[in-house]
Design a protein around this motif. Structure first.
Motif, PDB file in Angstrom:
ATOM      1  N   ASN A  25     -12.146   5.144 -10.666  1.00 50.97           N
ATOM      2  CA  ASN A  25     -12.556   3.953 -11.188  1.00 50.97           C
ATOM      3  C   ASN A  25     -13.589   4.581 -12.172  1.00 50.97           C
TER       4      ASN A  25
ATOM      5  N   THR B 290     -10.430   5.362   2.094  1.00 52.10           N
ATOM      6  CA  THR B 290      -9.803   4.457   3.040  1.00 52.10           C
ATOM      7  C   THR B 290      -8.942   3.623   2.061  1.00 52.10           C
ATOM      8  N   ASP B 291      -8.802   3.419   0.947  1.00 49.50           N
ATOM      9  CA  ASP B 291      -8.226   2.456   0.186  1.00 49.50           C
ATOM     10  C   ASP B 291      -7.053   3.114  -0.231  1.00 49.50           C
ATOM     11  N   TYR B 292      -5.998   2.516   0.117  1.00 51.31           N
ATOM     12  CA  TYR B 292      -4.354   3.087  -0.391  1.00 51.31           C
ATOM     13  C   TYR B 292      -3.612   2.006  -0.865  1.00 51.31           C
ATOM     14  N   ASN B 293      -4.175   0.880  -1.603  1.00 51.98           N
ATOM     15  CA  ASN B 293      -3.654   0.010  -2.108  1.00 51.98           C
ATOM     16  C   ASN B 293      -3.115   0.090  -3.583  1.00 51.98           C
ATOM     17  N   SER B 294      -3.368   1.349  -4.265  1.00 46.51           N
ATOM     18  CA  SER B 294      -3.049   1.792  -5.388  1.00 46.51           C
ATOM     19  C   SER B 294      -2.384   3.244  -5.408  1.00 46.51           C
TER      20      SER B 294
ATOM     21  N   PRO C  58       0.936  -1.239   0.004  1.00 46.32           N
ATOM     22  CA  PRO C  58       0.042  -0.096   0.176  1.00 46.32           C
ATOM     23  C   PRO C  58       0.966   1.312  -0.001  1.00 46.32           C
TER      24      PRO C  58
ATOM     25  N   PRO D  46      -6.832   6.782  -5.064  1.00 42.67           N
ATOM     26  CA  PRO D  46      -7.806   6.076  -4.410  1.00 42.67           C
ATOM     27  C   PRO D  46      -8.909   5.600  -5.050  1.00 42.67           C
ATOM     28  N   GLN D  47      -9.027   4.353  -5.051  1.00 43.43           N
ATOM     29  CA  GLN D  47      -9.988   3.530  -5.876  1.00 43.43           C
ATOM     30  C   GLN D  47     -11.563   3.962  -5.529  1.00 43.43           C
ATOM     31  N   GLN D  48     -11.848   4.641  -4.359  1.00 46.79           N
ATOM     32  CA  GLN D  48     -13.175   5.206  -4.290  1.00 46.79           C
ATOM     33  C   GLN D  48     -13.412   6.348  -5.402  1.00 46.79           C
TER      34      GLN D  48
END
Length: 189
Positions: free
Chosen positions: A116, A104-108, A87, A111-113
């Motif tokens: 996309n 809240t998503d930091y895997n890429s 992350p 932010p995927q929120q």
């Protein structure tokens, strides 16, 4: 050696490498560093010569297209083969602030929120992705170049228009990040 490539490079390594491109390009043919002009070269290669803006000898600038292709290829190679899939490291204060906006998503890297294809078809996504892209493209054309052309090449050549453009780019970035973006992220749409 491969382990060295798998780690992010510090600014004091990557920055001078980018900066060294300026004298290399000037010495090897009086070429200027900039990325946004490559889109014009691509359009000139693909569009009929009836459009005056794209009617020039773009083949003299084919080196720029090769340069940009190398940047794209390097990014793809690094993204797929070299970088570890951990992350993104984000400051804890920023994590708290972004959580209030539902991020809240930091895997890429983004932010995927927000970024996309599903988000693209919302008003918030349209404003951020399409509206933001339009403003960046318009600003680049209006300023006569992008941040790499002005901030790296133009400032190193002591060009006053590049100083003005870079100040405007930075001011716009601060306003967007601190005033406009939080307002857009608060929208419940």
């Amino acid at each position: 050696m491969i382990e060295f490539l798998k780690q992010p490079w510090a600014w004091y390594v990557a920055g001078p490498l980018i900066g060294l491109m300026v004298p290399v390009l000037l010495i090897t043919g009086n070429k200027t560093f900039g990325i946004s002009s490559s889109l014009r070269h691509i359009c000139a290669a693909c569009m009929p010569a009836k459009i005056p803006f794209f009617s020039y000898q773009w083949k003299k600038e084919v080196w720029n297209l090769v340069f940009v292709s190398g940047i794209l290829a390097g990014g793809l190679i690094a993204g797929f083969f070299l970088l570890n899939n951990q992350p993104v490291q984000v400051n804890s204060k920023l994590i708290s602030e972004l959580a209030t906006y539902g991020i809240t998503d930091y895997n890429s890297l983004v932010p995927q929120q927000l970024f996309n294809f599903t988000a693209l078809f919302t008003l918030k996504g349209f404003i951020l992705i399409i509206g933001g892209g339009f403003l960046v493209g318009f600003g680049t054309r209006y300023a006569g170049g992008c941040t790499s052309g002005h901030a790296i090449m133009g400032l190193s050549n002591l060009q006053l228009p590049s100083l003005v453009a870079t100040i405007c780019f930075m001011t716009g970035g601060f306003i967007m990040a601190n005033l406009i973006l939080p307002f857009i992220l608060m929208l419940k749409i």
